[in-house]
Design a protein around this motif. Structure first.
Motif, PDB file in Angstrom:
ATOM      1  N   VAL A 145       1.009  -1.149  -0.103  1.00  0.00           N
ATOM      2  CA  VAL A 145      -0.007   0.183   0.132  1.00  0.00           C
ATOM      3  C   VAL A 145       0.834   1.135  -0.097  1.00  0.00           C
ATOM      4  O   VAL A 145       1.788   1.333   0.709  1.00  0.00           O
ATOM      5  N   GLN A 146       0.531   2.221  -0.748  1.00  0.00           N
ATOM      6  CA  GLN A 146       1.449   3.329  -0.899  1.00  0.00           C
ATOM      7  C   GLN A 146       0.885   4.209  -0.079  1.00  0.00           C
ATOM      8  O   GLN A 146      -0.233   4.762   0.084  1.00  0.00           O
ATOM      9  N   GLY A 147       2.036   4.742   0.987  1.00  0.00           N
ATOM     10  CA  GLY A 147       1.585   5.880   1.931  1.00  0.00           C
ATOM     11  C   GLY A 147       2.303   7.315   1.157  1.00  0.00           C
ATOM     12  O   GLY A 147       2.754   7.288   0.145  1.00  0.00           O
ATOM     13  N   GLN A 148       2.231   8.104   2.302  1.00  0.00           N
ATOM     14  CA  GLN A 148       2.774   9.500   1.863  1.00  0.00           C
ATOM     15  C   GLN A 148       4.232   9.355   2.277  1.00  0.00           C
ATOM     16  O   GLN A 148       4.459   9.735   3.499  1.00  0.00           O
ATOM     17  N   GLY A 149       5.278   9.299   1.500  1.00  0.00           N
ATOM     18  CA  GLY A 149       6.599   9.209   1.837  1.00  0.00           C
ATOM     19  C   GLY A 149       7.090   7.603   2.248  1.00  0.00           C
ATOM     20  O   GLY A 149       8.094   7.634   2.541  1.00  0.00           O
ATOM     21  N   PHE A 150       6.136   6.706   2.273  1.00  0.00           N
ATOM     22  CA  PHE A 150       6.543   5.333   2.528  1.00  0.00           C
ATOM     23  C   PHE A 150       5.845   4.365   1.779  1.00  0.00           C
ATOM     24  O   PHE A 150       4.643   4.711   1.303  1.00  0.00           O
ATOM     25  N   GLU A 206       7.957   9.178  11.939  1.00  0.00           N
ATOM     26  CA  GLU A 206       8.871   9.669  12.983  1.00  0.00           C
ATOM     27  C   GLU A 206       9.678   8.421  13.296  1.00  0.00           C
ATOM     28  O   GLU A 206      10.835   8.577  13.283  1.00  0.00           O
ATOM     29  N   LYS A 207       9.200   7.286  13.254  1.00  0.00           N
ATOM     30  CA  LYS A 207       9.747   5.865  13.284  1.00  0.00           C
ATOM     31  C   LYS A 207      11.061   5.767  12.268  1.00  0.00           C
ATOM     32  O   LYS A 207      11.943   5.282  12.435  1.00  0.00           O
ATOM     33  N   ILE A 208      10.401   6.127  11.046  1.00  0.00           N
ATOM     34  CA  ILE A 208      11.269   5.999   9.918  1.00  0.00           C
ATOM     35  C   ILE A 208      12.353   6.902  10.189  1.00  0.00           C
ATOM     36  O   ILE A 208      13.744   6.569  10.002  1.00  0.00           O
ATOM     37  N   GLN A 209      12.204   8.055  10.419  1.00  0.00           N
ATOM     38  CA  GLN A 209      13.246   9.200  10.808  1.00  0.00           C
ATOM     39  C   GLN A 209      14.293   8.685  11.877  1.00  0.00           C
ATOM     40  O   GLN A 209      15.389   8.687  11.470  1.00  0.00           O
ATOM     41  N   LEU A 210      13.759   8.019  13.093  1.00  0.00           N
ATOM     42  CA  LEU A 210      14.585   7.695  13.946  1.00  0.00           C
ATOM     43  C   LEU A 210      15.505   6.423  13.470  1.00  0.00           C
ATOM     44  O   LEU A 210      16.674   6.417  13.977  1.00  0.00           O
ATOM     45  N   GLN A 216      16.550   6.086  10.394  1.00  0.00           N
ATOM     46  CA  GLN A 216      17.502   6.877   9.397  1.00  0.00           C
ATOM     47  C   GLN A 216      18.744   7.521  10.285  1.00  0.00           C
ATOM     48  O   GLN A 216      19.917   7.413   9.921  1.00  0.00           O
ATOM     49  N   GLU A 217      18.193   8.136  11.382  1.00  0.00           N
ATOM     50  CA  GLU A 217      19.256   8.628  12.145  1.00  0.00           C
ATOM     51  C   GLU A 217      20.157   7.790  12.859  1.00  0.00           C
ATOM     52  O   GLU A 217      21.504   8.078  13.220  1.00  0.00           O
ATOM     53  N   SER A 218      19.807   6.637  13.345  1.00  0.00           N
ATOM     54  CA  SER A 218      20.599   5.615  13.953  1.00  0.00           C
ATOM     55  C   SER A 218      21.218   4.688  13.183  1.00  0.00           C
ATOM     56  O   SER A 218      22.148   4.060  13.667  1.00  0.00           O
ATOM     57  N   ASN A 219      20.916   4.603  11.886  1.00  0.00           N
ATOM     58  CA  ASN A 219      21.422   3.732  10.990  1.00  0.00           C
ATOM     59  C   ASN A 219      21.763   4.538   9.631  1.00  0.00           C
ATOM     60  O   ASN A 219      20.987   4.346   8.814  1.00  0.00           O
ATOM     61  N   PRO A 220      22.671   5.325   9.763  1.00  0.00           N
ATOM     62  CA  PRO A 220      23.140   6.055   8.493  1.00  0.00           C
ATOM     63  C   PRO A 220      22.957   5.387   7.520  1.00  0.00           C
ATOM     64  O   PRO A 220      23.692   4.055   7.255  1.00  0.00           O
ATOM     65  N   ILE A 221      22.337   5.586   6.272  1.00  0.00           N
ATOM     66  CA  ILE A 221      22.613   5.127   4.839  1.00  0.00           C
ATOM     67  C   ILE A 221      24.152   4.937   4.324  1.00  0.00           C
ATOM     68  O   ILE A 221      25.050   5.790   4.700  1.00  0.00           O
ATOM     69  N   THR A 222      24.485   3.552   3.810  1.00  0.00           N
ATOM     70  CA  THR A 222      26.084   3.636   3.449  1.00  0.00           C
ATOM     71  C   THR A 222      26.320   4.577   2.522  1.00  0.00           C
ATOM     72  O   THR A 222      25.385   5.525   2.097  1.00  0.00           O
ATOM     73  N   ASN A 223      27.374   4.360   1.939  1.00  0.00           N
ATOM     74  CA  ASN A 223      28.044   5.160   0.660  1.00  0.00           C
ATOM     75  C   ASN A 223      27.393   5.022  -0.478  1.00  0.00           C
ATOM     76  O   ASN A 223      27.649   5.746  -1.323  1.00  0.00           O
ATOM     77  N   LYS A 224      26.246   4.086  -0.479  1.00  0.00           N
ATOM     78  CA  LYS A 224      25.372   3.931  -1.671  1.00  0.00           C
ATOM     79  C   LYS A 224      24.607   4.998  -1.975  1.00  0.00           C
ATOM     80  O   LYS A 224      23.860   5.886  -0.906  1.00  0.00           O
ATOM     81  N   LYS A 225      24.401   5.512  -3.200  1.00  0.00           N
ATOM     82  CA  LYS A 225      23.359   6.685  -3.353  1.00  0.00           C
ATOM     83  C   LYS A 225      21.918   5.993  -3.966  1.00  0.00           C
ATOM     84  O   LYS A 225      21.089   6.915  -3.993  1.00  0.00           O
ATOM     85  N   ALA A 277      11.298   8.848  -5.166  1.00  0.00           N
ATOM     86  CA  ALA A 277      12.699   7.864  -5.526  1.00  0.00           C
ATOM     87  C   ALA A 277      13.673   8.436  -4.564  1.00  0.00           C
ATOM     88  O   ALA A 277      14.854   8.820  -5.090  1.00  0.00           O
ATOM     89  N   LYS A 278      13.629   8.571  -3.325  1.00  0.00           N
ATOM     90  CA  LYS A 278      14.660   8.847  -2.316  1.00  0.00           C
ATOM     91  C   LYS A 278      15.350   7.786  -1.889  1.00  0.00           C
ATOM     92  O   LYS A 278      14.838   6.791  -1.939  1.00  0.00           O
ATOM     93  N   PRO A 279      16.602   7.965  -1.473  1.00  0.00           N
ATOM     94  CA  PRO A 279      17.631   6.798  -1.174  1.00  0.00           C
ATOM     95  C   PRO A 279      16.919   5.786  -0.192  1.00  0.00           C
ATOM     96  O   PRO A 279      16.842   4.641  -0.295  1.00  0.00           O
ATOM     97  N   HIS A 280      16.198   6.037   0.806  1.00  0.00           N
ATOM     98  CA  HIS A 280      15.670   5.632   1.789  1.00  0.00           C
ATOM     99  C   HIS A 280      14.495   4.653   1.183  1.00  0.00           C
ATOM    100  O   HIS A 280      14.235   3.210   1.566  1.00  0.00           O
TER     101      HIS A 280
END
Length: 236
Positions: free
Chosen positions: A8-13, A61-65, A67-76, A118-121
């Motif tokens: 199911v498509q959400g807004q931003g997820f 908020e959970k997704i943001q937390l 991302q902050e605690s598990n930074p995306i790797t050097n992949k784009k 089409a954001k990295p996360h």
């Protein structure tokens, strides 16, 4: 034939819908930054969409937390980047279209995401879902193949996210594997499976345990060393 995943498509997820028999309530879960909603088998799609809409702020908020605690790797996470599956590299192809599960097509990992999302996360989470679903199938197949040869009967097979291990064997005999091992060459995956199966004979790292591993894989030391040297590369 396995049932295709439902999204199911959400807004931003994007949320994966998991329909469970005999379940009476809905439950939203977020793991590795990916959203899933566990619901009764016949719950209407509109009610699922309304639930996700009502919980949108909490989900973000959970997704943001995460991302902050598990930074995306050097992949784009853009078209052209390489990702490994069973030791072979495949190029990523990001396609702007309604969301669909990732597909391996003609040597490319195709990720379909809506325009503007089409954001990295979002791309990363789509890839993680793909790896997890394939891990569930491939690792169960390998356990079925090797368990009789080792001489054991595991209580079950599951896939999890581990920070610093490739697998585990519970006290009840269930085997759980890190989905990221599927990025390693096939022979390395087999070593991890055999390693966990041998725990059902000796739940320690005694000489007897390693003799059981060596009985199945005479060159297991080579595979163990490969994992130690390349663990940091097996990331999405």
């Amino acid at each position: 034939m396995a049932k295709l995943p439902e999204y199911v498509q959400g807004q931003g997820f994007v949320a994966e819908v998991k329909r469970i028999d005999r379940r009476k309530t809905a439950d939203i879960r977020i793991e590795d930054g990916s959203v899933s909603v566990v619901v009764p088998k016949n719950l209407e799609l509109a009610r699922i969409q309304n639930l996700l809409k009502d919980k949108r702020k909490w989900i973000k908020e959970k997704i943001q937390l995460h991302q902050e605690s598990n930074p995306i790797t050097n992949k784009k996470f853009v078209s052209g980047e390489a990702f490994s599956y069973l030791g072979k590299n495949y190029r990523l192809k990001v396609i702007k279209s309604p969301y669909q599960p990732v597909k391996l097509v003609r040597g490319y990992l195709e990720v379909c995401v809506p325009e503007g999302s089409a954001k990295p996360h979002v791309v990363r989470n789509a890839l993680i879902r793909w790896y997890k679903h394939h891990a569930e199938v491939k690792l169960a197949e390998k356990v079925d193949r090797y368990a009789p040869l080792v001489g054991v009967k595991p209580a079950g097979v599951g896939v999890k996210s581990f920070k610093s291990r490739w697998g585990s064997c519970t006290a009840k005999g269930k085997l759980e594997f890190n989905w990221q091992v599927l990025m390693a060459p096939n022979r390395i995956v087999e070593y991890v499976v055999i390693h966990e199966l041998c725990y059902l004979i000796r739940h320690d790292h005694s000489p007897e345990f390693w003799r059981e591993v060596e009985r199945m894989l005479p060159d297991y030391l080579k595979h163990r060393e490969w994992l130690r040297n390349n663990a940091g590369l097996l990331q999405v």
